[in-house]
Design a protein around this motif. Structure first.
Motif, short mmCIF file in Angstrom:
data_model
loop_
_atom_site.label_atom_id
_atom_site.label_comp_id
_atom_site.label_asym_id
_atom_site.label_seq_id
_atom_site.Cartn_x
_atom_site.Cartn_y
_atom_site.Cartn_z
N ALA A 13 1.16 -1.19 0.07
CA ALA A 13 0.05 0.06 -0.04
C ALA A 13 0.81 1.22 0.08
O ALA A 13 1.81 1.30 0.75
CB ALA A 13 -0.82 -0.04 1.16
N THR A 14 0.38 2.26 -0.72
CA THR A 14 1.26 3.44 -0.75
C THR A 14 0.69 4.24 0.60
O THR A 14 -0.07 4.45 1.31
CB THR A 14 0.51 4.40 -1.92
N THR A 15 2.19 4.81 1.18
CA THR A 15 2.10 5.59 2.17
C THR A 15 3.09 6.64 2.44
O THR A 15 4.24 6.24 1.78
CB THR A 15 2.26 4.68 3.74
N THR A 16 2.93 7.79 2.96
CA THR A 16 3.96 8.77 2.67
C THR A 16 4.85 8.65 4.03
O THR A 16 5.96 9.39 3.60
CB THR A 16 3.41 10.25 2.66
N ASN A 17 4.49 7.92 4.58
CA ASN A 17 5.40 7.84 6.01
C ASN A 17 6.46 6.85 5.95
O ASN A 17 7.00 6.39 7.12
CB ASN A 17 4.45 7.64 7.22
N GLN A 18 6.76 6.30 4.97
CA GLN A 18 7.98 5.42 4.68
C GLN A 18 8.89 5.99 3.45
O GLN A 18 8.44 6.55 2.53
CB GLN A 18 7.58 4.04 4.63
N VAL A 19 10.08 5.59 3.48
CA VAL A 19 10.99 5.89 2.27
C VAL A 19 11.78 4.62 2.04
O VAL A 19 12.29 3.89 2.89
CB VAL A 19 12.09 7.01 2.88
N PHE A 20 11.91 4.56 0.69
CA PHE A 20 12.81 3.23 0.31
C PHE A 20 14.15 3.37 -0.23
O PHE A 20 14.41 4.65 -0.77
CB PHE A 20 12.06 2.91 -1.06
N ILE A 21 14.96 2.65 0.05
CA ILE A 21 16.41 3.02 0.21
C ILE A 21 17.22 1.92 -0.58
O ILE A 21 17.17 0.84 -0.43
CB ILE A 21 17.09 3.37 1.56
N ALA A 22 17.92 2.36 -1.43
CA ALA A 22 18.74 1.54 -2.56
C ALA A 22 20.13 1.94 -2.37
O ALA A 22 20.76 3.21 -2.40
CB ALA A 22 18.32 1.66 -3.95
N VAL A 23 20.95 0.80 -1.96
CA VAL A 23 22.24 1.16 -1.77
C VAL A 23 23.24 0.31 -2.98
O VAL A 23 23.14 -0.88 -3.24
CB VAL A 23 22.81 0.37 -0.47
N ILE A 24 23.79 1.18 -3.57
CA ILE A 24 24.92 0.65 -4.45
C ILE A 24 26.15 0.70 -4.23
O ILE A 24 26.86 1.86 -3.94
CB ILE A 24 24.69 1.35 -5.99
N GLY A 25 26.80 -0.40 -3.90
CA GLY A 25 28.29 -0.51 -3.33
C GLY A 25 28.27 -1.05 -1.81
O GLY A 25 27.63 -0.16 -1.14
N ALA A 26 28.91 -1.90 -1.56
CA ALA A 26 28.89 -2.59 -0.19
C ALA A 26 30.50 -2.92 -0.06
O ALA A 26 30.68 -3.95 0.38
CB ALA A 26 28.13 -3.63 -0.17
N GLY A 27 31.13 -2.07 -0.18
CA GLY A 27 32.86 -2.11 0.25
C GLY A 27 32.95 -1.34 1.52
O GLY A 27 32.00 -1.52 2.53
N GLY A 28 33.90 -0.94 1.64
CA GLY A 28 34.50 -0.57 3.12
C GLY A 28 33.56 0.57 3.96
O GLY A 28 33.14 0.56 4.88
N VAL A 29 33.16 1.67 2.90
CA VAL A 29 32.33 2.62 3.22
C VAL A 29 30.82 1.84 3.25
O VAL A 29 30.09 2.31 4.25
CB VAL A 29 32.15 3.71 2.31
N GLY A 30 30.41 1.31 2.11
CA GLY A 30 29.23 0.62 2.02
C GLY A 30 28.65 -0.10 3.43
O GLY A 30 27.52 -0.13 3.78
#
Ligand SMILES: NC(=O)C1=CN([C@@H]2O[C@H](COP(=O)(O)OP(=O)(O)OC[C@H]3O[C@@H](n4cnc5c(N)ncnc54)[C@H](OP(=O)(O)O)[C@@H]3O)[C@@H](O)[C@H]2O)C=CC1
Ligand SMILES: N[C@@H](CC=O)C(=O)O
Ligand code: NA
Length: 365
Positions: A2-19
């Motif tokens: 369901a659509t809701t404005t109270n959430q945010v979707f996060i995509a992470v590209i790169g999972a090395g030292g910083v990631g």
């Protein structure tokens, strides 16, 4: 979902030292701040990815799932489609040093996807890419933050933006802008004591996670040149590229053509005498050598390279991977505003990325 404005979707590209450090900070943030609800919906390295149709990857086992995933990463336009179709606002976190990912920022931003990143490539590439990024962001309302692209988590970019936005006039920016170079010279040519072997210190800097994925990008001066390009542009100088001003490289001539970073590290010990000579020349004058950069706004002069300093100079006395960045401005007069502290390392860099994400969340959610 369901659509809701109270959430945010996060995509992470790169999972090395910083990631990896960012993912752990993100997971802790999601626990500490239940609103807006943070949903990790995509994670990828250069070869693998984890994502699903209900946009829920889950923080706890994300790295293990990535390691064992049989899925290939989506293409960048596919990632943009996936995030644009998410049930609520989305943020892309680019923890790579990839030029291809950086080149796609205008696409993501134009589709309303905000970006936070420590990757310098987008902001120090062509001046056209810089303009396209900020035009796309202002048109769509998506946000773009890149604090860790200069001085890792140190508040360098936010400070410079505040100086400019509040009407101060920046006249000069100078200092030590590389955690790797700082670590190398602080340990190879310390103010007191003999110091280590140059090539061995380079290997250590890589092991400590200070260097770029390929350490030649630090030693050739380009990493500092990228940072100065970003700062110069923010201060109002439309610098065309990091190769449009003098940059001193510390790569031995004989190793300029080796094909991989590993081969370079293997052969570097054969050329340690070159840096030893530079160090001894400074010592003969009672000084130490350090790798610095400066931007002079009035003369439009930007330069990067070695300089010698009295042993009592604050630049000579830096420790570890510390950066020191001095902003000379009209308001601050002859006593510059100075920022100093660790300028490289996974946790402190991820802190800048997480801090940027919090700023974005406060504006979009
Ligand atoms: N380390 C530091 O102290 C600092 C780093 N930064 C910046 O942070 C960024 C990350 O640095 P760091 O974590 O040290 O680098 P690493 O080499 O440790 O990690 C880079 C990651 O990016 C992935 N990657 C590279 N290209 C792509 C691609 N096209 N698509 C998907 N994933 C990709 C790599 O995947 P794979 O493992 O498959 O190769 C790896 O997971 C860089 O831009 C760097 O300049 C900024 C300030 C300080
Ligand atoms: N390789 C860079 C990492 C941060 O930008 C550095 O050493 O400063
Ligand atoms: Na910073």
């Amino acid at each position: 979902m369901a659509t809701t404005t109270n959430q945010v979707f996060i995509a992470v590209i790169g999972a090395g030292g910083v990631g990896k450090c960012f993912l752990s900070q993100l997971s802790a943030l999601a626990t500490r701040r239940p609103t807006p609800k943070l949903n990790l919906c995509y994670i990828s390295s250069s070869k693998k990815a984890v994502f699903n149709s209900d946009y829920s990857v889950g923080f706890e086992n994300a790295l293990q799932e990535l390691a064992s995933s049989s899925k290939s990463p989506l293409s960048l336009p596919q990632v943009a489609d996936y995030l644009a179709a998410a049930p609520s606002k989305a943020v892309l976190v680019d923890n790579t040093s990839s030029q291809d990912v950086a080149d796609a920022y205008p696409l993501f931003l134009s589709r309303g996807i905000s970006i936070v990143t420590p990757n310098k490539k987008a902001f120090s590439g062509s001046y056209k890419l810089w303009q396209d990024i900020f035009t796309a962001a202002s048109t769509s309302g998506a946000k773009v933050y890149h604090e860790s692209s200069v001085g890792a988590g140190l508040p360098v970019i936010s400070t410079l933006k505040d100086l400019v936005d509040t009407g101060d006039e920046v006249t000069k920016i100078e200092g030590v802008f590389s955690g790797t170079m700082s670590f190398l010279f602080n340990s190879f040519a310390p103010v007191e004591g003999a110091g280590g072997q140059w090539s061995a210190e380079v290997k250590k800097a890589k092991e400590l996670g200070y260097t770029e994925p390929d350490p030649r990008d630090d030693l050739n001066g380009l990493d500092v040149a990228r940072k100065l390009t970003i700062l110069a542009r923010l201060a109002g100088l439309p610098v065309e590229s990091p190769t449009s001003f003098p940059v001193q490289s510390l790569i031995p001539k004989e190793l300029e053509t080796v094909s991989t970073g590993d081969e370079f590290l293997e052969k570097l010990p054969q050329f340690d005498s070159q840096m030893e000579e530079t160090k001894l020349a400074a010592e003969k004058q009672g000084k130490v050598v350090r790798f610095v950069g400066s931007i002079d706004i009035a003369t439009k002069g930007v330069k990067v390279g070695l300089e010698t300093f009295d042993k009592s100079h604050p630049i000579a006395a830096l420790k570890g991977s510390d950066n020191i960045i001095s902003f000379y401005t009209k308001r601050y007069g002859s006593n510059p505003l100075i920022i100093q502290g660790a300028g490289a390392g996974g946790e402190v860099t991820a802190m800048g990325v997480t801090g940027d994400l919090i700023k974005v969340l406060s504006q979009i959610a």
